[in-house]
Design a protein around this motif. Structure first.
Motif, PDB file in Angstrom:
ATOM      1  N   TYR A   1       0.857  -1.274   0.102  1.00 22.41           N
ATOM      2  CA  TYR A   1      -0.019   0.010   0.010  1.00 22.41           C
ATOM      3  C   TYR A   1       0.920   1.308  -0.075  1.00 22.41           C
ATOM      4  N   ASP A   2       0.552   2.403  -0.766  1.00 24.07           N
ATOM      5  CA  ASP A   2       1.321   3.315  -1.075  1.00 24.07           C
ATOM      6  C   ASP A   2       1.087   4.401   0.444  1.00 24.07           C
ATOM      7  N   ALA A   3      -0.280   4.102   1.016  1.00 25.25           N
ATOM      8  CA  ALA A   3      -0.586   4.783   2.086  1.00 25.25           C
ATOM      9  C   ALA A   3      -0.198   4.220   3.157  1.00 25.25           C
ATOM     10  N   VAL A   4       0.622   2.786   3.339  1.00 22.31           N
ATOM     11  CA  VAL A   4       1.046   2.488   4.439  1.00 22.31           C
ATOM     12  C   VAL A   4       2.678   2.731   4.353  1.00 22.31           C
ATOM     13  N   ARG A   5       3.113   2.895   5.469  1.00 20.82           N
ATOM     14  CA  ARG A   5       4.775   2.984   5.861  1.00 20.82           C
ATOM     15  C   ARG A   5       5.133   2.070   7.057  1.00 20.82           C
ATOM     16  N   LEU A   6       5.842   1.063   6.391  1.00 19.96           N
ATOM     17  CA  LEU A   6       6.413   0.066   7.609  1.00 19.96           C
ATOM     18  C   LEU A   6       7.496   0.647   8.424  1.00 19.96           C
ATOM     19  N   THR A   7       7.237   0.998   9.685  1.00 17.23           N
ATOM     20  CA  THR A   7       8.218   1.970  10.323  1.00 17.23           C
ATOM     21  C   THR A   7       8.958   1.214  11.320  1.00 17.23           C
ATOM     22  N   GLY A   8       8.489  -0.007  11.764  1.00 15.74           N
ATOM     23  CA  GLY A   8       9.329  -0.649  12.634  1.00 15.74           C
ATOM     24  C   GLY A   8       9.099  -2.126  12.758  1.00 15.74           C
ATOM     25  N   VAL A   9      10.043  -2.907  13.602  1.00 13.99           N
ATOM     26  CA  VAL A   9       9.918  -4.371  13.382  1.00 13.99           C
ATOM     27  C   VAL A   9      10.570  -4.753  14.750  1.00 13.99           C
ATOM     28  N   CYS A  10       9.508  -5.495  15.587  1.00 15.23           N
ATOM     29  CA  CYS A  10      10.364  -6.249  16.853  1.00 15.23           C
ATOM     30  C   CYS A  10      10.197  -7.487  16.789  1.00 15.23           C
TER      31      CYS A  10
END
Ligand SMILES: NC(=O)c1ccc[n+]([C@@H]2O[C@H](COP(=O)([O-])OP(=O)(O)OC[C@H]3O[C@@H](n4cnc5c(N)ncnc54)[C@H](O)[C@@H]3O)[C@@H](O)[C@H]2O)c1
Length: 343
Positions: A25-34
């Protein structure tokens, strides 16, 4: 919402799936992963261009330091509680893998945190997106087979899932892993809550292979409005089965019936020199490089309903009541008694 910053908690098999769907999705930004296993979090971050400073081994640090609107919680079945409550308390929307939780206290505490913080939550009970089930449900709702009366649902996995795929199968149960889908689907078709359950289980085949969990449960459900259903959930289907899942469903209504065999479509059979198989074209596969199948549709649904601010097809109550019904089934199998579901 116009843009959503999403972080993943749990970078295992299905966490990687969440990341790839969200990344479409262009509207989604994956910002972090844990992930408690840093190497898994790092690998997923590298694949999706998440900066190294936003790789975490503690979700609390991530919630504090990373820009996040929503989290995907994809930790093992029995480890959803802390991530869910801490994320809700931090004001984040929640996509939680099924089951919501595996104890009454966890279910109640997560529900309380979600309500108190006014965040949105969906649990990934994705069988509602399974095409034959969705088509049957639409027809049922249109009145084509009368009222739902009696159902049979067999949803089993091949043994490999318990012995090889999941490292934590012995700490969970086929009832949590697949029975939640069966229970939610039946609640959805009957449009009703389960009143009481009677379940019988057997153990020995998996424990003989070093995985200390029940092999199979046979369960009778009685719904409040009178509907009845039989539910079979096992983890011992032979590995030679042409598809990972064995899925058979029958719903008898007062004026008709649906019969579904979703194990494999029979539309395609592959024959090689040594074996034949039916490739999956329903659950999760790729067409021209794009993820297809209903297992991905529910993740897309979560994002699309956050973007347009419309309700999720699966409510928090659906998820909570499903987990509470599974707890009653486990108690029934343990005590050999009919158990009323405590809501
Ligand atoms: N919807 C589906 O089709 C589907 C398919 C597979 C699994 N699932 C669900 O997804 C969830 C995860 O399953 P999986 O197969 O990906 O398991 P997995 O073991 O491959 O991955 C789980 C990950 O969570 C990490 N983890 C454990 N505790 C953690 C913590 N406190 N904080 C952060 N990370 C932690 C583990 O290190 C591991 O990498 C389960 O609830 C399972 O039922 C759903």
């Amino acid at each position: 919402m116009e843009r959503i910053d999403v972080a993943i908690i749990g970078a295992g098999t299905w966490g990687a799936t969440h990341a790839s769907i969200l990344g479409e999705y262009d509207a989604v930004r994956l910002t972090g992963v844990c992930d408690v296993d840093r190497s898994k979090a790092e690998a997923l971050a590298a694949k999706h261009g998440i900066p190294a400073e936003h790789v975490y081994t503690d979700h609390r640090a991530m919630l504090r330091d990373c820009p996040i609107d929503a989290v995907s919680i994809v930790t093992p079945d029995f480890l959803h509680r802390d991530a869910a409550i801490d994320s809700a308390n931090a004001g984040k929307h929640l996509l939680i893998e099924k089951p919501l939780a595996t104890t009454r206290r966890d279910v109640e505490d997560i529900m309380e945190a979600v309500a108190r913080n006014g965040v949105r939550m969906m649990v990934d009970l994705h069988n509602r997106f399974n095409p034959p089930f969705a088509v049957a449900k639409a027809s049922l709702d249109a009145g084509e087979i009368g009222n739902p009366y009696s159902a049979y649902f067999r949803l089993n996995d091949v043994r490999w899932v318990a012995t090889d795929m999941l490292r934590w199968a012995a700490e969970s149960s086929i009832l949590w892993f697949l029975g939640t889908h069966s229970l939610d689907t039946l609640r959805w078709f009957f449009d009703d809550e389960v009143e009481q359950v009677h379940s019988v289980s057997r153990k020995g085949i998996l424990s003989g292979r070093g995985v200390d969990t029940e092999d199979i449960f046979q369960t009778i459900l009685e719904f409040r409005k009178g509907g009845i259903a039989t539910m079979e959930n096992g983890w011992i289907t032979p590995d030679s089965h042409p598809c990972v899942n064995d899925i058979k469903f029958n719903l008898t209504g007062t004026r008709g019936m649906f019969s579904i065999d979703a194990s494999n479509s029979q539309l395609i059979t592959k024959f090689t020199d040594t074996k034949s198989e039916n490739p999956d074209i329903l659950v999760n596969h790729f067409i021209h490089g794009r993820a297809a199948g209903f297992a991905y549709q529910s993740i897309r649904h979560f994002i699309e309903r956050l973007l347009d601010n419309k309700p999720f097809l699966i409510t928090p109550a659906d998820a909570a009541n499903t987990s509470l019904s599974i707890l009653a089934i486990l108690e029934s199998a343990r005590t050999h008694r009919i158990v009323k579901v405590q809501y």
